[in-house]
Motif scaffolding. Structure first.
Motif, PDB file in Angstrom:
ATOM      1  N   GLY A 154       0.809  -1.205   0.000  1.00  0.00           N
ATOM      2  CA  GLY A 154       0.000   0.000   0.000  1.00  0.00           C
ATOM      3  C   GLY A 154       0.847   1.261   0.000  1.00  0.00           C
ATOM      4  O   GLY A 154       2.068   1.211  -0.201  1.00  0.00           O
ATOM      5  N   VAL A 155       0.207   2.396   0.223  1.00  0.00           N
ATOM      6  CA  VAL A 155       0.909   3.680   0.203  1.00  0.00           C
ATOM      7  C   VAL A 155       1.763   3.774   1.463  1.00  0.00           C
ATOM      8  O   VAL A 155       1.271   3.595   2.582  1.00  0.00           O
ATOM      9  CB  VAL A 155      -0.078   4.866   0.127  1.00  0.00           C
ATOM     10  CG1 VAL A 155       0.676   6.193   0.197  1.00  0.00           C
ATOM     11  CG2 VAL A 155      -0.897   4.796  -1.166  1.00  0.00           C
ATOM     12  N   ARG A 156       3.041   4.051   1.244  1.00  0.00           N
ATOM     13  CA  ARG A 156       3.987   4.110   2.351  1.00  0.00           C
ATOM     14  C   ARG A 156       5.191   4.959   1.984  1.00  0.00           C
ATOM     15  O   ARG A 156       5.387   5.296   0.817  1.00  0.00           O
ATOM     16  CB  ARG A 156       4.431   2.716   2.747  1.00  0.00           C
ATOM     17  CG  ARG A 156       5.037   1.951   1.571  1.00  0.00           C
ATOM     18  CD  ARG A 156       5.405   0.548   1.886  1.00  0.00           C
ATOM     19  NE  ARG A 156       6.617   0.556   2.692  1.00  0.00           N
ATOM     20  CZ  ARG A 156       7.019  -0.461   3.433  1.00  0.00           C
ATOM     21  NH1 ARG A 156       6.317  -1.559   3.475  1.00  0.00           N
ATOM     22  NH2 ARG A 156       8.119  -0.392   4.117  1.00  0.00           N
ATOM     23  N   ILE A 157       5.973   5.278   2.969  1.00  0.00           N
ATOM     24  CA  ILE A 157       7.213   6.027   2.767  1.00  0.00           C
ATOM     25  C   ILE A 157       8.375   5.057   2.895  1.00  0.00           C
ATOM     26  O   ILE A 157       8.424   4.234   3.818  1.00  0.00           O
ATOM     27  CB  ILE A 157       7.342   7.174   3.794  1.00  0.00           C
ATOM     28  CG1 ILE A 157       6.252   8.221   3.546  1.00  0.00           C
ATOM     29  CG2 ILE A 157       8.730   7.805   3.724  1.00  0.00           C
ATOM     30  CD1 ILE A 157       6.197   9.334   4.575  1.00  0.00           C
ATOM     31  N   ASP A 158       9.301   5.155   1.951  1.00  0.00           N
ATOM     32  CA  ASP A 158      10.524   4.352   1.977  1.00  0.00           C
ATOM     33  C   ASP A 158      11.717   5.267   1.775  1.00  0.00           C
ATOM     34  O   ASP A 158      11.571   6.430   1.407  1.00  0.00           O
ATOM     35  CB  ASP A 158      10.497   3.268   0.880  1.00  0.00           C
ATOM     36  CG  ASP A 158       9.736   2.027   1.317  1.00  0.00           C
ATOM     37  OD1 ASP A 158      10.047   1.489   2.396  1.00  0.00           O
ATOM     38  OD2 ASP A 158       8.836   1.584   0.579  1.00  0.00           O
ATOM     39  N   ARG A 159      12.895   4.705   1.992  1.00  0.00           N
ATOM     40  CA  ARG A 159      14.140   5.457   1.846  1.00  0.00           C
ATOM     41  C   ARG A 159      14.883   5.010   0.587  1.00  0.00           C
ATOM     42  O   ARG A 159      14.872   3.833   0.242  1.00  0.00           O
ATOM     43  CB  ARG A 159      15.040   5.264   3.059  1.00  0.00           C
ATOM     44  CG  ARG A 159      14.408   5.749   4.358  1.00  0.00           C
ATOM     45  CD  ARG A 159      15.380   5.765   5.514  1.00  0.00           C
ATOM     46  NE  ARG A 159      16.452   6.730   5.349  1.00  0.00           N
ATOM     47  CZ  ARG A 159      16.326   8.049   5.484  1.00  0.00           C
ATOM     48  NH1 ARG A 159      15.161   8.568   5.790  1.00  0.00           N
ATOM     49  NH2 ARG A 159      17.361   8.853   5.321  1.00  0.00           N
ATOM     50  N   LEU A 160      15.542   5.964  -0.061  1.00  0.00           N
ATOM     51  CA  LEU A 160      16.360   5.621  -1.235  1.00  0.00           C
ATOM     52  C   LEU A 160      17.521   4.710  -0.857  1.00  0.00           C
ATOM     53  O   LEU A 160      18.048   3.994  -1.695  1.00  0.00           O
ATOM     54  CB  LEU A 160      16.888   6.888  -1.900  1.00  0.00           C
ATOM     55  CG  LEU A 160      15.885   7.649  -2.752  1.00  0.00           C
ATOM     56  CD1 LEU A 160      16.441   9.009  -3.154  1.00  0.00           C
ATOM     57  CD2 LEU A 160      15.504   6.850  -3.977  1.00  0.00           C
ATOM     58  N   SER A 161      17.925   4.735   0.401  1.00  0.00           N
ATOM     59  CA  SER A 161      19.038   3.895   0.849  1.00  0.00           C
ATOM     60  C   SER A 161      18.631   2.449   1.111  1.00  0.00           C
ATOM     61  O   SER A 161      19.490   1.584   1.299  1.00  0.00           O
ATOM     62  CB  SER A 161      19.664   4.485   2.118  1.00  0.00           C
ATOM     63  OG  SER A 161      18.695   4.553   3.153  1.00  0.00           O
TER      64      SER A 161
END
Length: 148
Positions: free
Chosen positions: A127-134
């Motif tokens: 679902g909609v979530r925040i992730d890190r480029l790292s």
């Protein structure tokens, strides 16, 4: 006769000044900050293949919906989005830029919205979530970023 000449000149000037502002009103109101703010309101919305509403989003449906909410109409699919916009380097990312990844097939197959501090928001399997480029998965899958 002179009165009509003056009226004609004034009318011509009004038309030419109006053409200077031919930018769509919706595009003039577009704000990357507003898109990010709106996108965050949908954290937790489930993933739905082909989804373009708060009842469920796919990745490009989420981008399409959040931008449309601030009056910016973008293409609907990852492939169409990738053809538009201006490439920006990873080191030049700004909130509101779109980030493209290769996931299940070669080439761009996933899109996300950069929100700053090396983070992005997107709709994926969880679902909609925040992730890190790292994050190792996303770091390896990263292809490019674009600004619209």
């Amino acid at each position: 006769m002179r009165k009509y000449a003056i009226i004609s000149v004034v009318f011509a000037l009004m038309l030419s000044v109006g053409s200077l502002f031919s930018v769509k009103e919706a595009d003039a109101a577009y704000s990357p900050t507003a898109v990010v703010s709106i996108a965050k309101k949908y954290i937790g919305v489930p993933y739905k293949y082909g989804g373009t509403t708060p009842s469920g989003f796919d990745c490009s449906g989420f981008i399409y919906y959040t931008h449309k909410r601030v009056g910016k109409i973008l293409p609907r699919t990852v492939a169409q989005l990738y053809k538009k916009g201006k490439f920006v380097s990873k080191s030049s990312l700004r909130p509101g830029d779109l980030i493209f990844f290769t996931t299940y097939k070669k080439g761009p197959s996933h899109v996300a919205l950069y929100i700053g501090k090396q983070q992005f928001i997107h709709s994926a399997s969880k679902g909609v979530r925040i992730d890190r480029l790292s994050n190792p998965y996303w770091k390896k899958a990263y292809i490019a970023a674009k600004r619209y």
